[in-house]
Design an enzyme around this catalytic site. Sequence first.
Site, PDB file in Angstrom:
ATOM      1  N   ALA A 243       0.847  -1.199   0.000  1.00  0.00           N
ATOM      2  CA  ALA A 243       0.000   0.000   0.000  1.00  0.00           C
ATOM      3  C   ALA A 243       0.874   1.237   0.000  1.00  0.00           C
ATOM      4  O   ALA A 243       0.570   2.239  -0.639  1.00  0.00           O
ATOM      5  CB  ALA A 243      -0.904  -0.001   1.229  1.00  0.00           C
ATOM      6  N   GLU A 246       2.844   1.434  -4.156  1.00  0.00           N
ATOM      7  CA  GLU A 246       2.213   1.649  -5.465  1.00  0.00           C
ATOM      8  C   GLU A 246       1.406   2.944  -5.526  1.00  0.00           C
ATOM      9  O   GLU A 246       1.544   3.725  -6.467  1.00  0.00           O
ATOM     10  CB  GLU A 246       1.292   0.476  -5.808  1.00  0.00           C
ATOM     11  CG  GLU A 246       1.992  -0.865  -5.872  1.00  0.00           C
ATOM     12  CD  GLU A 246       3.047  -0.951  -6.957  1.00  0.00           C
ATOM     13  OE1 GLU A 246       2.943  -0.219  -7.955  1.00  0.00           O
ATOM     14  OE2 GLU A 246       3.995  -1.732  -6.793  1.00  0.00           O
ATOM     15  N   SER A 248       1.605   5.592  -3.758  1.00  0.00           N
ATOM     16  CA  SER A 248       2.414   6.802  -3.625  1.00  0.00           C
ATOM     17  C   SER A 248       3.122   7.125  -4.935  1.00  0.00           C
ATOM     18  O   SER A 248       3.178   8.290  -5.339  1.00  0.00           O
ATOM     19  CB  SER A 248       3.440   6.637  -2.499  1.00  0.00           C
ATOM     20  OG  SER A 248       2.774   6.336  -1.299  1.00  0.00           O
ATOM     21  N   CYS A 356      -7.561   5.123   4.728  1.00  0.00           N
ATOM     22  CA  CYS A 356      -6.123   4.834   4.647  1.00  0.00           C
ATOM     23  C   CYS A 356      -5.363   5.153   5.941  1.00  0.00           C
ATOM     24  O   CYS A 356      -5.318   6.303   6.382  1.00  0.00           O
ATOM     25  CB  CYS A 356      -5.518   5.636   3.501  1.00  0.00           C
ATOM     26  SG  CYS A 356      -3.754   5.357   3.329  1.00  0.00           S
ATOM     27  N   GLU A 365       5.112  12.477   2.416  1.00  0.00           N
ATOM     28  CA  GLU A 365       6.011  12.095   1.316  1.00  0.00           C
ATOM     29  C   GLU A 365       5.739  12.917   0.058  1.00  0.00           C
ATOM     30  O   GLU A 365       6.657  13.415  -0.585  1.00  0.00           O
ATOM     31  CB  GLU A 365       5.727  10.642   0.945  1.00  0.00           C
ATOM     32  CG  GLU A 365       6.765   9.670   1.388  1.00  0.00           C
ATOM     33  CD  GLU A 365       6.298   8.262   1.064  1.00  0.00           C
ATOM     34  OE1 GLU A 365       6.382   7.450   1.966  1.00  0.00           O
ATOM     35  OE2 GLU A 365       5.834   7.978  -0.056  1.00  0.00           O
TER      36      GLU A 365
HETATM   37  C1  HEM Z   1      -1.055   8.349  -2.243  1.00  0.00           C
HETATM   38  C2  HEM Z   1      -0.933   7.284  -1.493  1.00  0.00           C
HETATM   39  C3  HEM Z   1      -2.046   6.435  -0.956  1.00  0.00           C
HETATM   40  C4  HEM Z   1      -3.366   6.337  -1.356  1.00  0.00           C
HETATM   41  C5  HEM Z   1      -4.057   7.109  -2.478  1.00  0.00           C
HETATM   42  C6  HEM Z   1      -3.989   5.344  -0.506  1.00  0.00           C
HETATM   43  C7  HEM Z   1      -5.328   4.988  -0.586  1.00  0.00           C
HETATM   44  C8  HEM Z   1      -5.945   4.072   0.241  1.00  0.00           C
HETATM   45  C9  HEM Z   1      -7.354   3.724   0.161  1.00  0.00           C
HETATM   46  C10 HEM Z   1      -8.364   4.280  -0.847  1.00  0.00           C
HETATM   47  C11 HEM Z   1      -7.615   2.843   1.173  1.00  0.00           C
HETATM   48  C12 HEM Z   1      -8.983   2.242   1.535  1.00  0.00           C
HETATM   49  C13 HEM Z   1      -9.267   0.953   0.795  1.00  0.00           C
HETATM   50  C14 HEM Z   1     -10.694   0.475   1.018  1.00  0.00           C
HETATM   51  O1  HEM Z   1     -11.531   1.183   1.582  1.00  0.00           O
HETATM   52  O2  HEM Z   1     -11.011  -0.669   0.605  1.00  0.00           O
HETATM   53  C15 HEM Z   1      -6.359   2.597   1.867  1.00  0.00           C
HETATM   54  C16 HEM Z   1      -6.210   1.738   2.930  1.00  0.00           C
HETATM   55  C17 HEM Z   1      -5.002   1.517   3.543  1.00  0.00           C
HETATM   56  N1  HEM Z   1      -3.802   2.145   3.285  1.00  0.00           N
HETATM   57 FE1  HEM Z   1      -3.446   3.581   1.908  1.00  0.00          FE
HETATM   58  N2  HEM Z   1      -3.066   4.861   0.368  1.00  0.00           N
HETATM   59  C18 HEM Z   1      -1.873   5.498   0.139  1.00  0.00           C
HETATM   60  C19 HEM Z   1      -0.688   5.320   0.822  1.00  0.00           C
HETATM   61  C20 HEM Z   1      -0.523   4.487   1.888  1.00  0.00           C
HETATM   62  C21 HEM Z   1       0.686   4.347   2.656  1.00  0.00           C
HETATM   63  C22 HEM Z   1       1.958   5.150   2.418  1.00  0.00           C
HETATM   64  C23 HEM Z   1       0.458   3.384   3.586  1.00  0.00           C
HETATM   65  C24 HEM Z   1       1.331   2.821   4.655  1.00  0.00           C
HETATM   66  C25 HEM Z   1       2.585   2.856   4.750  1.00  0.00           C
HETATM   67  C26 HEM Z   1      -0.909   2.934   3.428  1.00  0.00           C
HETATM   68  C27 HEM Z   1      -1.521   1.985   4.203  1.00  0.00           C
HETATM   69  C28 HEM Z   1      -2.856   1.638   4.140  1.00  0.00           C
HETATM   70  C29 HEM Z   1      -3.473   0.641   5.003  1.00  0.00           C
HETATM   71  C30 HEM Z   1      -2.782  -0.154   6.105  1.00  0.00           C
HETATM   72  C31 HEM Z   1      -4.813   0.566   4.626  1.00  0.00           C
HETATM   73  C32 HEM Z   1      -5.887  -0.338   5.229  1.00  0.00           C
HETATM   74  C33 HEM Z   1      -6.660   0.356   6.310  1.00  0.00           C
HETATM   75  C34 HEM Z   1      -7.797  -0.500   6.852  1.00  0.00           C
HETATM   76  O3  HEM Z   1      -8.217  -1.440   6.174  1.00  0.00           O
HETATM   77  O4  HEM Z   1      -8.253  -0.202   7.960  1.00  0.00           O
HETATM   78  N3  HEM Z   1      -1.478   3.616   2.389  1.00  0.00           N
HETATM   79  N4  HEM Z   1      -5.375   3.383   1.294  1.00  0.00           N
END
Ligand code: HEM
Length: 417
Positions: A243, A246, A248, A356, A365
């Site tokens: 997560a 990609e 980012s 997220c 970042e």
């Molecule tokens: C531009 C960068 C990013 C975008 C656009 C993004 C977007 C998202 C989205 C839309 C979800 C929700 C998915 C859903 O509802 O099914 C999500 C969940 C998550 N993201 Fe990101 N993400 C980004 C960067 C990151 C980074 C840098 C990390 C960690 C190092 C991260 C860790 C997570 C985690 C752990 C979840 C799951 C949360 C949960 O299920 O409670 N993401 N992200």
Amino acid sequence: MSASFDLSDPGFVADPYPALAAARADGPVQWHDGLGLWVTTTHAAANDVLRNRGLGRIFRPRAAGEDDPWTVFDWLHADSILDSEPPKHTRLRRLVAGAFNKGHVERLRPRVEQIAAELLTGVEQTLADPGSGGRVDLIEAYAEPLPVLVICELLGAPASDWKLLRDWSQAIVKMYEVSPTQPTQEEAQRACAEFAAYVDGLAAERAAHPGDDLLTSLVLERDGGDRLSRRELVATVVLLLNAGHEASVNGFGNGVASLLAEPDELTKVLATLDDDTAVAALVEEMLRHDSPLHLFERTATRDVELHGVTVRAGEKVAALLGAANRDPAVFDERDRFRAGREPNPHLAFGAGIHFCLGAPLARMELQISVQALLQRLGRLEVVEARRRPTFVLRGYESLVVRAAPLAGAVQEGGGHE
Ligand code: HEM
């Protein structure tokens, strides 16, 4: 009404927004025959899908038994926070957020600045090299290494392993596109097995020799008598690496391409680069205008009424985040990139219980990397841009730029989708 856009059509993948706008005119929630599920076309409908507790992330295991090649893929998902629902999700999110909230992200700021500065030195050297023709691919030289190096730092993994981690991560996320091929599936199985073994080894090392990194916090995190199991720990770390990487890379590439396509906005941005609030707003618009993640599925656990349609128990519905983020009911001049857009309630980071967890890190970042890029290199222009042929994870394979000629100088034509 049935949605008619085709996710595998190269024209749609190159620019899905006109087709998504046309679909929006036919209603907020529509059945999509090709995908065999409901899709949302508006901000309100996507938001409701992500928040409705009758719609859950339900992971369907693929393995027939423990020896099946899908076994590791299965538990990396089934034991992860992203693919679980309450009460398991509540428990995992508490443990993972507990580790995350120990100041690891803010502590990383100077290191992120240093990584960006070092990579930009390489970018400048490439631009100055006569063999490069004054051009550099921002994805390869900057956007791609930066988040993996940052996530290595966050977790305390050796920086020299970043290419290994990037390759595993890329192999796994290809499974999230529509209809992955047999070789893609086999690659993903192999990547899962190797990645899990790597993380398991790293976690064992950290249990024996605690550090001040996030991985140590995850290993040691307790909530009363509760802690992450070994599989949950590995699944969490693999998810963070995937997560954290990609989305980012694609958020940066898409956003920078959107900005460079609007010379007047770029002029304003270049004049306000020292203003952190303006840079923060710029990053939100980058994430809105051409969002890196477009489709998230949920499955109905009971019949759910959604904007005039009934999603029956067992049926799936996909929240289309890119469509939501161009909804004219919420965003004026929805197709225009406006760096200072305010308010900007985009859904690029999702909504509801799966919002997220890495958003503060991703924002930091992106703010540091785009600010440092423009401070060091000034006005840039895109000379060649190649998209990845994927819709769910929307991004550029390469984004080749050069220093823009001064205003008034004669410009050569450049290719940009
Ligand atoms: C531009 C960068 C990013 C975008 C656009 C993004 C977007 C998202 C989205 C839309 C979800 C929700 C998915 C859903 O509802 O099914 C999500 C969940 C998550 N993201 Fe990101 N993400 C980004 C960067 C990151 C980074 C840098 C990390 C960690 C190092 C991260 C860790 C997570 C985690 C752990 C979840 C799951 C949360 C949960 O299920 O409670 N993401 N992200």
